[in-house]
Scaffold this motif. Structure first.
Motif, PDB file in Angstrom:
ATOM      1  N   ILE A   1      -5.044  14.416 -11.662  1.00 35.75           N
ATOM      2  CA  ILE A   1      -5.731  13.178 -11.280  1.00 35.75           C
ATOM      3  C   ILE A   1      -6.379  13.321  -9.907  1.00 35.75           C
ATOM      4  CG2 ILE A   1      -5.375  10.767 -10.607  1.00 35.75           C
ATOM      5  CD1 ILE A   1      -3.384  10.513 -12.865  1.00 35.75           C
ATOM      6  N   ASP A   2      -5.660  13.904  -8.950  1.00 38.56           N
ATOM      7  CA  ASP A   2      -6.212  14.089  -7.605  1.00 38.56           C
ATOM      8  C   ASP A   2      -7.442  14.990  -7.636  1.00 38.56           C
ATOM      9  OD1 ASP A   2      -4.267  12.488  -6.534  1.00 38.56           O
ATOM     10  OD2 ASP A   2      -2.996  14.128  -5.811  1.00 38.56           O
ATOM     11  N   ALA A   3      -7.360  16.067  -8.410  1.00 40.16           N
ATOM     12  CA  ALA A   3      -8.482  16.992  -8.511  1.00 40.16           C
ATOM     13  C   ALA A   3      -9.683  16.318  -9.164  1.00 40.16           C
ATOM     14  CB  ALA A   3      -8.076  18.228  -9.312  1.00 40.16           C
ATOM     15  N   ALA A   4      -9.429  15.593 -10.239  1.00 36.34           N
ATOM     16  CA  ALA A   4     -10.517  14.911 -10.945  1.00 36.34           C
ATOM     17  C   ALA A   4     -11.154  13.850 -10.057  1.00 36.34           C
ATOM     18  CB  ALA A   4      -9.995  14.280 -12.227  1.00 36.34           C
ATOM     19  N   ARG A   5     -10.332  13.106  -9.330  1.00 39.30           N
ATOM     20  CA  ARG A   5     -10.880  12.063  -8.444  1.00 39.30           C
ATOM     21  C   ARG A   5     -11.824  12.672  -7.410  1.00 39.30           C
ATOM     22  NH1 ARG A   5      -6.433   9.845  -6.973  1.00 39.30           N
ATOM     23  NH2 ARG A   5      -6.548   8.104  -8.444  1.00 39.30           N
ATOM     24  N   THR A   6     -11.413  13.778  -6.804  1.00 34.35           N
ATOM     25  CA  THR A   6     -12.246  14.426  -5.792  1.00 34.35           C
ATOM     26  C   THR A   6     -13.559  14.910  -6.387  1.00 34.35           C
ATOM     27  OG1 THR A   6     -10.336  15.139  -4.499  1.00 34.35           O
ATOM     28  CG2 THR A   6     -12.372  16.349  -4.169  1.00 34.35           C
ATOM     29  N   LEU A   7     -13.490  15.550  -7.547  1.00 37.66           N
ATOM     30  CA  LEU A   7     -14.697  16.092  -8.165  1.00 37.66           C
ATOM     31  C   LEU A   7     -15.582  14.998  -8.760  1.00 37.66           C
ATOM     32  CD1 LEU A   7     -13.193  19.294  -9.806  1.00 37.66           C
ATOM     33  CD2 LEU A   7     -14.693  19.158  -7.814  1.00 37.66           C
ATOM     34  N   PHE A   8     -14.977  13.956  -9.328  1.00 34.77           N
ATOM     35  CA  PHE A   8     -15.768  12.831  -9.838  1.00 34.77           C
ATOM     36  C   PHE A   8     -16.530  12.164  -8.700  1.00 34.77           C
ATOM     37  CE2 PHE A   8     -13.043  11.695 -13.850  1.00 34.77           C
ATOM     38  CZ  PHE A   8     -13.449  12.882 -14.433  1.00 34.77           C
ATOM     39  N   GLU A   9     -15.851  12.005  -7.553  1.00 38.50           N
ATOM     40  CA  GLU A   9     -16.474  11.340  -6.410  1.00 38.50           C
ATOM     41  C   GLU A   9     -17.676  12.119  -5.897  1.00 38.50           C
ATOM     42  OE1 GLU A   9     -13.429  10.917  -3.500  1.00 38.50           O
ATOM     43  OE2 GLU A   9     -12.499   9.175  -4.448  1.00 38.50           O
ATOM     44  N   THR A  10     -17.531  13.428  -5.816  1.00 40.05           N
ATOM     45  CA  THR A  10     -18.562  14.244  -5.169  1.00 40.05           C
ATOM     46  C   THR A  10     -19.594  14.816  -6.132  1.00 40.05           C
ATOM     47  OG1 THR A  10     -17.118  16.191  -5.325  1.00 40.05           O
ATOM     48  CG2 THR A  10     -17.011  14.900  -3.304  1.00 40.05           C
TER      49      THR A  10
ATOM     50  N   VAL B   1      -2.737  22.984 -19.970  1.00 39.11           N
ATOM     51  CA  VAL B   1      -1.917  21.959 -19.310  1.00 39.11           C
ATOM     52  C   VAL B   1      -2.737  20.688 -19.117  1.00 39.11           C
ATOM     53  CG1 VAL B   1      -0.777  21.343 -17.136  1.00 39.11           C
ATOM     54  CG2 VAL B   1      -0.347  23.569 -18.191  1.00 39.11           C
ATOM     55  N   LEU B   2      -3.983  20.849 -18.667  1.00 42.60           N
ATOM     56  CA  LEU B   2      -4.839  19.679 -18.447  1.00 42.60           C
ATOM     57  C   LEU B   2      -4.975  18.870 -19.738  1.00 42.60           C
ATOM     58  CD1 LEU B   2      -8.222  19.622 -16.529  1.00 42.60           C
ATOM     59  CD2 LEU B   2      -7.927  18.399 -18.672  1.00 42.60           C
ATOM     60  N   TYR B   3      -5.259  19.557 -20.850  1.00 37.07           N
ATOM     61  CA  TYR B   3      -5.477  18.839 -22.106  1.00 37.07           C
ATOM     62  C   TYR B   3      -4.190  18.279 -22.707  1.00 37.07           C
ATOM     63  CZ  TYR B   3     -10.411  20.078 -22.271  1.00 37.07           C
ATOM     64  OH  TYR B   3     -11.758  20.174 -21.991  1.00 37.07           O
ATOM     65  N   ARG B   4      -3.046  18.819 -22.321  1.00 40.32           N
ATOM     66  CA  ARG B   4      -1.789  18.208 -22.760  1.00 40.32           C
ATOM     67  C   ARG B   4      -1.591  16.851 -22.098  1.00 40.32           C
ATOM     68  NH1 ARG B   4       0.407  23.478 -22.807  1.00 40.32           N
ATOM     69  NH2 ARG B   4       1.369  23.253 -20.740  1.00 40.32           N
ATOM     70  N   HIS B   5      -2.040  16.734 -20.860  1.00 39.58           N
ATOM     71  CA  HIS B   5      -1.905  15.465 -20.145  1.00 39.58           C
ATOM     72  C   HIS B   5      -3.035  14.499 -20.488  1.00 39.58           C
ATOM     73  CE1 HIS B   5       1.434  16.308 -17.327  1.00 39.58           C
ATOM     74  NE2 HIS B   5       1.067  17.566 -17.492  1.00 39.58           N
ATOM     75  N   PHE B   6      -4.238  15.042 -20.637  1.00 44.54           N
ATOM     76  CA  PHE B   6      -5.425  14.214 -20.897  1.00 44.54           C
ATOM     77  C   PHE B   6      -6.248  14.879 -21.996  1.00 44.54           C
ATOM     78  CE2 PHE B   6      -4.263  13.657 -16.429  1.00 44.54           C
ATOM     79  CZ  PHE B   6      -4.051  12.286 -16.398  1.00 44.54           C
ATOM     80  N   PRO B   7      -6.172  14.363 -23.224  1.00 44.79           N
ATOM     81  CA  PRO B   7      -6.806  15.034 -24.359  1.00 44.79           C
ATOM     82  C   PRO B   7      -8.327  15.073 -24.306  1.00 44.79           C
ATOM     83  CG  PRO B   7      -5.921  12.896 -24.996  1.00 44.79           C
ATOM     84  CD  PRO B   7      -5.406  13.178 -23.634  1.00 44.79           C
ATOM     85  N   ASN B   8      -8.937  14.219 -23.484  1.00 44.32           N
ATOM     86  CA  ASN B   8     -10.398  14.233 -23.365  1.00 44.32           C
ATOM     87  C   ASN B   8     -10.809  13.652 -22.010  1.00 44.32           C
ATOM     88  OD1 ASN B   8     -10.440  11.288 -23.691  1.00 44.32           O
ATOM     89  ND2 ASN B   8      -9.994  11.719 -25.845  1.00 44.32           N
ATOM     90  N   ARG B   9     -12.078  13.734 -21.722  1.00 43.65           N
ATOM     91  CA  ARG B   9     -12.613  13.276 -20.437  1.00 43.65           C
ATOM     92  C   ARG B   9     -12.414  11.771 -20.245  1.00 43.65           C
ATOM     93  NH1 ARG B   9     -16.192  15.945 -17.355  1.00 43.65           N
ATOM     94  NH2 ARG B   9     -16.656  17.331 -19.103  1.00 43.65           N
ATOM     95  N   THR B  10     -12.538  11.017 -21.331  1.00 48.74           N
ATOM     96  CA  THR B  10     -12.381   9.571 -21.237  1.00 48.74           C
ATOM     97  C   THR B  10     -10.985   9.194 -20.773  1.00 48.74           C
ATOM     98  OG1 THR B  10     -14.029   9.200 -22.967  1.00 48.74           O
ATOM     99  CG2 THR B  10     -12.497   7.412 -22.522  1.00 48.74           C
ATOM    100  N   ALA B  11      -9.975   9.825 -21.351  1.00 46.68           N
ATOM    101  CA  ALA B  11      -8.592   9.542 -20.958  1.00 46.68           C
ATOM    102  C   ALA B  11      -8.376   9.856 -19.479  1.00 46.68           C
ATOM    103  CB  ALA B  11      -7.628  10.362 -21.815  1.00 46.68           C
ATOM    104  N   LEU B  12      -8.979  10.936 -19.015  1.00 51.73           N
ATOM    105  CA  LEU B  12      -8.854  11.302 -17.610  1.00 51.73           C
ATOM    106  C   LEU B  12      -9.574  10.289 -16.723  1.00 51.73           C
ATOM    107  CD1 LEU B  12      -7.891  13.245 -15.447  1.00 51.73           C
ATOM    108  CD2 LEU B  12      -9.844  14.723 -15.972  1.00 51.73           C
ATOM    109  N   ALA B  13     -10.765   9.857 -17.143  1.00 52.01           N
ATOM    110  CA  ALA B  13     -11.517   8.873 -16.365  1.00 52.01           C
ATOM    111  C   ALA B  13     -10.755   7.566 -16.237  1.00 52.01           C
ATOM    112  CB  ALA B  13     -12.884   8.625 -17.010  1.00 52.01           C
ATOM    113  N   VAL B  14     -10.110   7.134 -17.315  1.00 52.96           N
ATOM    114  CA  VAL B  14      -9.316   5.899 -17.282  1.00 52.96           C
ATOM    115  C   VAL B  14      -8.235   5.999 -16.217  1.00 52.96           C
ATOM    116  CG1 VAL B  14      -7.664   4.501 -18.568  1.00 52.96           C
ATOM    117  CG2 VAL B  14      -9.779   5.238 -19.667  1.00 52.96           C
ATOM    118  N   ALA B  15      -7.546   7.129 -16.174  1.00 53.51           N
ATOM    119  CA  ALA B  15      -6.472   7.313 -15.197  1.00 53.51           C
ATOM    120  C   ALA B  15      -7.013   7.377 -13.771  1.00 53.51           C
ATOM    121  CB  ALA B  15      -5.698   8.591 -15.527  1.00 53.51           C
ATOM    122  N   VAL B  16      -8.117   8.085 -13.587  1.00 57.99           N
ATOM    123  CA  VAL B  16      -8.686   8.259 -12.246  1.00 57.99           C
ATOM    124  C   VAL B  16      -9.209   6.940 -11.693  1.00 57.99           C
ATOM    125  CG1 VAL B  16     -10.609   9.295 -10.974  1.00 57.99           C
ATOM    126  CG2 VAL B  16      -9.248  10.694 -12.530  1.00 57.99           C
ATOM    127  N   PHE B  17      -9.876   6.152 -12.527  1.00 60.39           N
ATOM    128  CA  PHE B  17     -10.550   4.959 -12.035  1.00 60.39           C
ATOM    129  C   PHE B  17      -9.670   3.723 -12.012  1.00 60.39           C
ATOM    130  CE2 PHE B  17     -14.482   7.270 -13.682  1.00 60.39           C
ATOM    131  CZ  PHE B  17     -14.749   7.805 -12.429  1.00 60.39           C
TER     132      PHE B  17
END
Length: 200
Positions: free
Chosen positions: A29-38, A58-74
């Motif tokens: 989540i921290d990595a995605a937040r930094t990269l999404f921001e910039t 490992v990433l896809y085990r936690h977040f199966p797609n970009r949308t799931a990751l975006a929901v968590a980050v935002f």
């Protein structure tokens, strides 16, 4: 034995393993937040994995797609909007607008997701539902005229984003936007649009 895992700089270290799932989750989540921001929300998933120092598996085990990751980050962004909106007092809409200007410059990924037509992500509806009461209060206090809607605020946000992504110096860009694209200035800029509305 844990399997070695390549890190961002090409070195290897032991995989954090199943026992560190929570740590991996937060690192992603921290990595995605930094990269999404910039970089924006379309940054390659492998780049997020590399920055978090986890494998793509490992990433896809936690977040199966970009949308799931975006929901968590935002989620943090929505919590901030809810906190500002809950103040229920004079100037609430102006404070929210100031925060949105900051996002337009410093958090490009959030803006991209909120203004894009992404049917797989329902954040837009949540976003608009949070803007509605702020604008209703602003109309009652006379900060914006009748007929001004969340869509007008989002239109102004798109303008700010357009300036931000074409300006290299982010600090100066934010200063410029906060000086020139104030809420009253946005109202004047878009007055012809909402005065033409049948509900105005």
């Amino acid at each position: 034995m844990s399997k070695p895992q390549q890190s961002v700089n090409g070195s290897y270290r032991s995989n954090r393993g199943p026992a560190a799932a929570a740590e991996n989750h937060e690192a992603i989540i921290d990595a995605a937040r930094t990269l999404f921001e910039t970089t924006g929300v379309n940054v390659p998933m492998r780049a997020i994995a590399q920055r978090a120092q986890v494998s793509q598996g490992v990433l896809y085990r936690h977040f199966p797609n970009r949308t799931a990751l975006a929901v968590a980050v935002f989620e943090h962004n929505f919590e901030t909007i809810e906190e500002i909106a809950s103040t229920h007092g004079p100037g609430t809409c102006a404070r929210l607008w100031d925060w949105l200007l900051g996002c337009a410059v410093m958090d490009v990924g959030f803006v991209e997701v909120m203004v894009a037509a992404r049917s797989e992500y329902d954040g837009q509806n949540r976003f608009l539902s949070l803007l509605n009461p702020c604008i209703d209060e602003a109309i009652k206090e006379g900060a914006v005229p009748r007929g001004f809607t969340p869509y007008h605020l989002v239109a102004g946000w798109r303008m700010a984003y357009g300036v931000a992504v074409t300006t290299p110096d982010k600090e100066k860009c934010l200063e410029f936007l906060r000086r020139t694209l104030t809420l009253p200035n946005l109202v004047e800029l878009l007055r012809g649009e909402f005065e033409a509305s049948p509900n105005s």
